[in-house]
Design a protein around this motif. Structure first.
Motif, short mmCIF file in Angstrom:
data_model
loop_
_atom_site.label_atom_id
_atom_site.label_comp_id
_atom_site.label_asym_id
_atom_site.label_seq_id
_atom_site.Cartn_x
_atom_site.Cartn_y
_atom_site.Cartn_z
N GLY A 122 -39.36 -41.03 -45.27
CA GLY A 122 -37.92 -41.71 -45.16
C GLY A 122 -37.60 -41.86 -44.00
N GLY A 123 -38.43 -41.76 -42.87
CA GLY A 123 -37.84 -41.77 -41.16
C GLY A 123 -37.48 -40.31 -40.83
N LEU A 124 -37.51 -39.30 -41.69
CA LEU A 124 -37.10 -38.03 -41.09
C LEU A 124 -38.32 -37.36 -39.90
N THR A 125 -37.44 -37.23 -38.78
CA THR A 125 -38.37 -36.41 -37.85
C THR A 125 -37.71 -35.32 -37.36
N PRO A 126 -38.32 -34.30 -36.88
CA PRO A 126 -37.65 -32.95 -36.43
C PRO A 126 -36.93 -33.29 -35.16
N ASP A 127 -35.80 -32.66 -34.93
CA ASP A 127 -34.94 -32.58 -33.67
C ASP A 127 -35.60 -32.02 -32.58
N LEU A 128 -36.42 -30.85 -32.84
CA LEU A 128 -37.12 -29.93 -31.91
C LEU A 128 -38.13 -29.43 -32.74
N THR A 129 -39.36 -29.36 -31.89
CA THR A 129 -40.62 -28.79 -32.20
C THR A 129 -41.13 -27.85 -31.08
N PHE A 130 -41.37 -26.67 -31.94
CA PHE A 130 -42.10 -25.66 -30.96
C PHE A 130 -43.78 -25.80 -31.11
N LEU A 131 -44.43 -26.14 -30.25
CA LEU A 131 -45.83 -25.84 -30.31
C LEU A 131 -46.34 -24.86 -29.41
N PHE A 166 -64.28 -29.09 -33.39
CA PHE A 166 -62.96 -29.75 -34.31
C PHE A 166 -61.46 -28.97 -33.64
N HIS A 167 -61.49 -27.75 -33.69
CA HIS A 167 -60.35 -27.00 -33.17
C HIS A 167 -59.91 -27.26 -31.67
N GLU A 168 -60.82 -27.50 -30.86
CA GLU A 168 -60.68 -28.18 -29.31
C GLU A 168 -59.98 -29.33 -29.47
N ARG A 169 -60.28 -30.06 -30.28
CA ARG A 169 -59.92 -31.58 -30.41
C ARG A 169 -58.24 -31.64 -31.24
N ILE A 170 -58.03 -30.51 -32.04
CA ILE A 170 -56.71 -30.43 -32.34
C ILE A 170 -55.76 -29.80 -31.22
N ARG A 171 -56.21 -28.99 -30.48
CA ARG A 171 -55.42 -28.35 -29.39
C ARG A 171 -55.08 -29.50 -28.50
N GLN A 172 -56.13 -30.10 -28.10
CA GLN A 172 -55.95 -31.28 -27.23
C GLN A 172 -54.94 -32.40 -27.65
N GLY A 173 -55.16 -32.54 -29.10
CA GLY A 173 -54.24 -33.43 -29.68
C GLY A 173 -52.78 -33.18 -29.52
N TYR A 174 -52.63 -31.69 -29.87
CA TYR A 174 -51.31 -31.39 -29.75
C TYR A 174 -50.78 -31.51 -28.19
N LEU A 175 -51.39 -31.02 -27.34
CA LEU A 175 -50.87 -31.12 -25.84
C LEU A 175 -50.72 -32.67 -25.60
N LEU A 177 -49.51 -34.86 -27.68
CA LEU A 177 -48.40 -35.40 -28.21
C LEU A 177 -47.37 -34.85 -27.45
N ALA A 178 -47.31 -33.55 -27.04
CA ALA A 178 -46.26 -33.03 -26.31
C ALA A 178 -46.02 -33.72 -25.00
N ALA A 179 -47.17 -34.23 -24.32
CA ALA A 179 -46.83 -35.04 -23.20
C ALA A 179 -46.26 -36.26 -23.54
N GLU A 181 -43.99 -36.73 -25.96
CA GLU A 181 -42.43 -36.57 -26.43
C GLU A 181 -42.03 -35.05 -25.81
N PRO A 182 -41.84 -34.98 -24.47
CA PRO A 182 -41.51 -33.82 -23.85
C PRO A 182 -40.21 -33.48 -24.24
N GLN A 183 -39.13 -34.51 -24.72
CA GLN A 183 -37.82 -34.09 -25.03
C GLN A 183 -37.60 -33.41 -26.40
N ARG A 184 -38.71 -33.77 -27.20
CA ARG A 184 -38.63 -32.86 -28.55
C ARG A 184 -39.59 -31.90 -28.60
N ILE A 185 -40.43 -31.78 -28.03
CA ILE A 185 -41.88 -31.01 -28.15
C ILE A 185 -41.70 -29.89 -27.18
N ALA A 186 -41.54 -28.71 -27.22
CA ALA A 186 -41.46 -27.50 -26.32
C ALA A 186 -42.68 -26.86 -26.49
N ILE A 187 -43.51 -26.92 -25.44
CA ILE A 187 -44.91 -25.92 -25.52
C ILE A 187 -44.38 -24.56 -25.24
#
Length: 214
Positions: A122-131, A166-175, A177-179, A181-187
């Protein structure tokens, strides 16, 4: 305030979330801890299907819609009511997991995943995400130790058993995303001691809370 925790298998999301919850409660905040899958009654039924290593032949799209069904109900019955009551909600995995695992991991269209995530939440997104980020080999080693200690090698080991690629693709996918949305996602470097991880999470959370109060 809604905060999510993301990362590859074995990154220490659950530990970091529990430590942050305790620290926030000591500072007088009302905190709700939850997770996906399994944060609501429907999710507790779906979790064994999605995570059990004995689940065989589940297509990528079937997997996707099971996760989304859990998320839609989770938001409706748990997350939104807690937020409306004024709680800080901490969630172990949320929409970013779908973008990364079913997108970067399974090869489904990420733009379509974003659209369907918005429908489910319903459009809900986290205010802050810790990666919580760490090398894949170390994460899988940690996950294996944890699962053997807890006796969940089979019951929660379906994703752990995927290939290193597969897991390498996951890690790179997360990184990636963080690039985006740097305002939301803190690595957070998940190789640090737990206390250092907590201090970084707590500092970012308090800064975000101050920003919302201004």
């Amino acid at each position: 305030m809604f905060i999510s925790f993301e990362g590859i298998e074995g990154a220490g999301k659950s530990t970091a979330m529990a430590l942050l919850a305790e620290a926030l409660r000591l500072r007088g905040h009302d905190v709700v801890e939850t997770r996906e899958p399994g944060g609501c009654s429907l999710g507790r039924l779906l979790r064994p299907i999605l995570l059990d290593a004995r689940t065989d032949g589940l297509s990528s799209r079937a997997e996707l819609f099971l996760f989304l069904a859990d998320r839609a109900q989770h938001v409706h019955s748990q997350i939104r009511p807690a937020l409306e009551a004024g709680n800080i909600v901490l969630c172990d995995r949320f929409t970013d997991s779908t973008i990364v695992y079913q997108g970067a991991g399974r090869g489904l269209d990420p733009d379509a995943l974003r659209r369907i995530n918005l429908l489910a939440t319903g459009g809900l997104t986290p205010d802050l995400t810790f990666l919580l980020d760490l090398p894949v080999a170390l994460g899988l080693e940690r996950a294996g130790i944890r699962n053997r200690r807890e006796g969940t090698v089979i019951s929660e080991g379906r994703f752990d058993s995927e290939s290193l690629n597969f897991h390498e693709r996951i890690r790179q996918g997360y990184l990636a995303l963080a690039a985006e949305e740097p305002q939301r996602i803190a690595i957070i470097d998940a190789q640090q001691p737990a206390d250092d991880i907590l201090l970084q999470c707590l500092s970012a959370t308090e800064e975000a809370l101050r920003g919302r109060a201004e």
